[in-house]
Design an enzyme around this catalytic site. Structure first.
Site, PDB file in Angstrom:
ATOM      1  N   LYS A  74       7.681   3.082  -6.714  1.00  0.00           N
ATOM      2  CA  LYS A  74       8.173   3.191  -5.342  1.00  0.00           C
ATOM      3  C   LYS A  74       9.688   3.334  -5.403  1.00  0.00           C
ATOM      4  O   LYS A  74      10.344   2.675  -6.228  1.00  0.00           O
ATOM      5  CB  LYS A  74       7.765   1.922  -4.577  1.00  0.00           C
ATOM      6  CG  LYS A  74       8.108   1.923  -3.109  1.00  0.00           C
ATOM      7  CD  LYS A  74       7.533   0.669  -2.423  1.00  0.00           C
ATOM      8  CE  LYS A  74       7.801   0.641  -0.939  1.00  0.00           C
ATOM      9  NZ  LYS A  74       7.194  -0.541  -0.279  1.00  0.00           N
ATOM     10  N   SER A 149       4.202   0.583   3.580  1.00  0.00           N
ATOM     11  CA  SER A 149       5.223   1.539   3.240  1.00  0.00           C
ATOM     12  C   SER A 149       5.048   2.186   1.860  1.00  0.00           C
ATOM     13  O   SER A 149       5.593   3.276   1.633  1.00  0.00           O
ATOM     14  CB  SER A 149       6.603   0.869   3.296  1.00  0.00           C
ATOM     15  OG  SER A 149       6.685  -0.198   2.400  1.00  0.00           O
ATOM     16  N   SER A 173       2.583  -3.844   2.687  1.00  0.00           N
ATOM     17  CA  SER A 173       2.895  -2.508   2.165  1.00  0.00           C
ATOM     18  C   SER A 173       2.265  -2.132   0.838  1.00  0.00           C
ATOM     19  O   SER A 173       2.378  -0.972   0.425  1.00  0.00           O
ATOM     20  CB  SER A 173       4.404  -2.330   2.053  1.00  0.00           C
ATOM     21  OG  SER A 173       4.916  -2.023   3.314  1.00  0.00           O
TER      22      SER A 173
HETATM   23  N1  GLN Z   1       4.539  -2.775   8.264  1.00  0.00           N
HETATM   24  C1  GLN Z   1       5.315  -3.928   7.958  1.00  0.00           C
HETATM   25  C2  GLN Z   1       6.755  -3.703   8.334  1.00  0.00           C
HETATM   26  O1  GLN Z   1       7.070  -2.634   8.731  1.00  0.00           O
HETATM   27  C3  GLN Z   1       5.221  -4.279   6.497  1.00  0.00           C
HETATM   28  C4  GLN Z   1       5.996  -3.370   5.633  1.00  0.00           C
HETATM   29  C5  GLN Z   1       6.086  -3.858   4.215  1.00  0.00           C
HETATM   30  O2  GLN Z   1       5.255  -4.625   3.750  1.00  0.00           O
HETATM   31  N2  GLN Z   1       7.145  -3.445   3.553  1.00  0.00           N
HETATM   32  O3  GLN Z   1       7.566  -4.558   8.256  1.00  0.00           O
END
Ligand code: GLN
Length: 483
Positions: A74, A149, A173
């Site tokens: 990532k 994400s 994510s």
């Molecule tokens: N969807 C959640 C957020 O936007 C989790 C994202 C994540 O785990 N990085 O904060």
């Protein structure tokens, strides 16, 4: 024989060790596969073929199972000398001067870096569409999101670019894209994997973890990554946990709870069907299905998470000022104008709105009422989970209420998007481990579910995953829009 790119991590490693094929042949097969899917999937932010070919010159020298195995990271994981963007314009062409600990461990074990992959900007989002580099698509259906994400990391494994990858999980994510892409993803216990070199979003929630097409491969990655790191003050100090794979583990007498409050919430039919199916399998395996009540979590976790995540994000993102990293302007009249121009251009709209919200939530006159209150609710949430785990070994629940949505469907209603994180983000608030596992397909879309364990129970959680995979079958490689 199957194409080399179809091999999972353990089989690829065995093949290499037995001399059945060379690291170059394995890389070429994976690279070709990635190139043929990429115009549809768009998982890469930066392809690192040249770096990989340099690395391959030294392959085959170590006894590590990762030696010669291709992977992707990532793009919020720092890679020395290789562009790292967090999918934001603000980092420009920033090349970190050091490696994230997780990549250092993999690199020293001989893993080959194929590229840095797409994500929602600074890991804020759940579609992989909030990226300055455009949206990644789901390899099972390119009109749908891969999840986020860590969407690029999940899509690359699902489509067969690489047998495993790394992502990060602040509120879901890893688990959510794993489930939308039909693979396995583990969000480890907070502190089990070093966060050194992970670009921070919400530091008290962020955790790095693996994606793979078998649970065994998650175990192999965790065996390497779960170790103390003096560079991360929240890294655990106990002895290294044992993730040894045992194909014969069982769940006899294990208590698996369903959450009482969640049962009245709406789920898409394939997900509620999968819940029932997995319950039956667990009972059949000798587990005892019970119920836990999580009233505080079901009611307050979403608000609590977003208050904390945005507050931490606003502080963490203060450092992007046009001086220290990447993008800058040369002709500003004074420092204020420079900050304004750099941050206005550099950040995308989701990131900006979260910085503004985080600024308001922590502003001195409101801080007690919002940020401090949220930290107190967080303690109650952790206590609620701790009480639940006195009488249960695992909690079984969905990852999301629906299957992978169409691209564009989620962004239209932001708050609805936040609410779909209800099943994943409580785990981060309490620092627990969560496994997203594949259960089967509904039409061509994969259906995932989630198993949660108590803090530090990651090895047992993955053992439960081994049992579930034995019964439910492992996922197939997605067509990637090319077959
Ligand atoms: N969807 C959640 C957020 O936007 C989790 C994202 C994540 O785990 N990085 O904060």
């Amino acid at each position: 024989m199957a194409e080399l790119y179809e091999l999972d991590l353990s089989s690829a490693s065995e093949g290499l060790k037995a001399g059945k094929f060379s690291p170059e042949e394995l890389f070429d097969s994976c690279w070709k596969r990635a190139q043929s899917c990429e115009k549809n999937i768009r998982a890469f932010i930066t392809e690192t073929e040249d770096f990989a070919r340099e690395q391959l010159k030294n392959s085959g020298k170590s006894s590590s199972i990762f030696d010669g195995i291709p992977t992707v990271l990532k793009d919020n994981l720092c890679t020395q000398g290789i562009r790292t963007t967090a999918a934001s314009k603000i980092l420009g062409n920033w090349r970190p001067p050091y490696d994230a600990t997780v990549w250092k461990l993999l690199r020293e074990s001989g893993a080959i870096l194929m590229g840095k992959v797409n994500m929602d900007e600074f890991a804020m989002g759940n579609t992989c569409g909030n990226s300055a580099f455009g949206a990644t698509r789901n390899p099972h259906d390119i009109s749908r999101v891969p999840g986020g994400s860590s969407g690029g990391s999940a899509a690359a494994v699902a489509a067969g670019y690489v047998p495993f990858s790394l992502g990060s999980d602040t509120g879901g994510s890893i688990r959510q894209p794993a489930s939308y892409c039909g693979i396995y993803g583990l969000k480890p216990t907070y502190g089990m994997v070093s966060r050194y070199g992970l670009i921070s979003y919400g530091s008290s929630l962020d955790q790095i973890g693996p994606f793979a097409r078998t649970v065994r491969d998650l175990q192999l990655v965790m065996q390497l990554l779960a170790q103390h790191d003096p560079m991360d003050s929240s890294s655990f100090r106990e002895k290294n946990p044992d993730f040894t794979h045992n194909p014969n583990v069982n769940l006899k007498g294990k208590r698996v709870a369903l959450v009482k409050e969640f049962q009245s919430f709406t789920l898409d039919a394939p997900i509620s069907d999968a819940m029932k199916h997995v319950e039956k399998i667990l009972e059949d395996e000798g587990a005892i299905i019970t119920e836990v009540s999580l009233p505080i979590i079901s009611k307050y976790a979403v608000a609590c998470y977003y208050a904390l995540a945005m507050s931490e994000a606003h502080t963490n993102l203060e450092r992007y000022d046009g001086v220290r990293y990447g993008y800058t302007v040369q002709d500003a009249k004074g420092i204020k104008e420079m900050f304004e121009r750099v941050r206005s251009y550099g950040f995308g709209s989701e990131v900006k709105s979260r910085i503004i919200a985080g600024t308001c939530l922590t502003e001195p006159s409101r801080c007690e009422e919002y940020y401090v209150a949220a930290t107190k609710v967080r303690t109650l949430i952790a206590q609620e989970f701790a009480r639940a785990f006195e009488n249960t070994d695992f909690i079984l629940q969905p990852v999301t209420p629906s299957l992978a949505p169409k691209i564009g469907e989620v962004d239209e209603d932001e708050m609805k998007g936040y609410e779909t994180d209800l099943y994943t983000l409580p785990v981060n608030l309490a620092g627990l481990p969560g496994l997203s596992f594949f259960t089967g397909y509904a039409g061509k879309l994969p259906v995932g579910l989630q198993l949660i364990g108590a803090r530090w129970s990651d090895p047992e959680l993955l053992n439960a995953g081994v049992v579930l995979e034995r019964r439910l079958g492992s996922p197939k490689i997605a067509d990637g829009g090319v077959e």
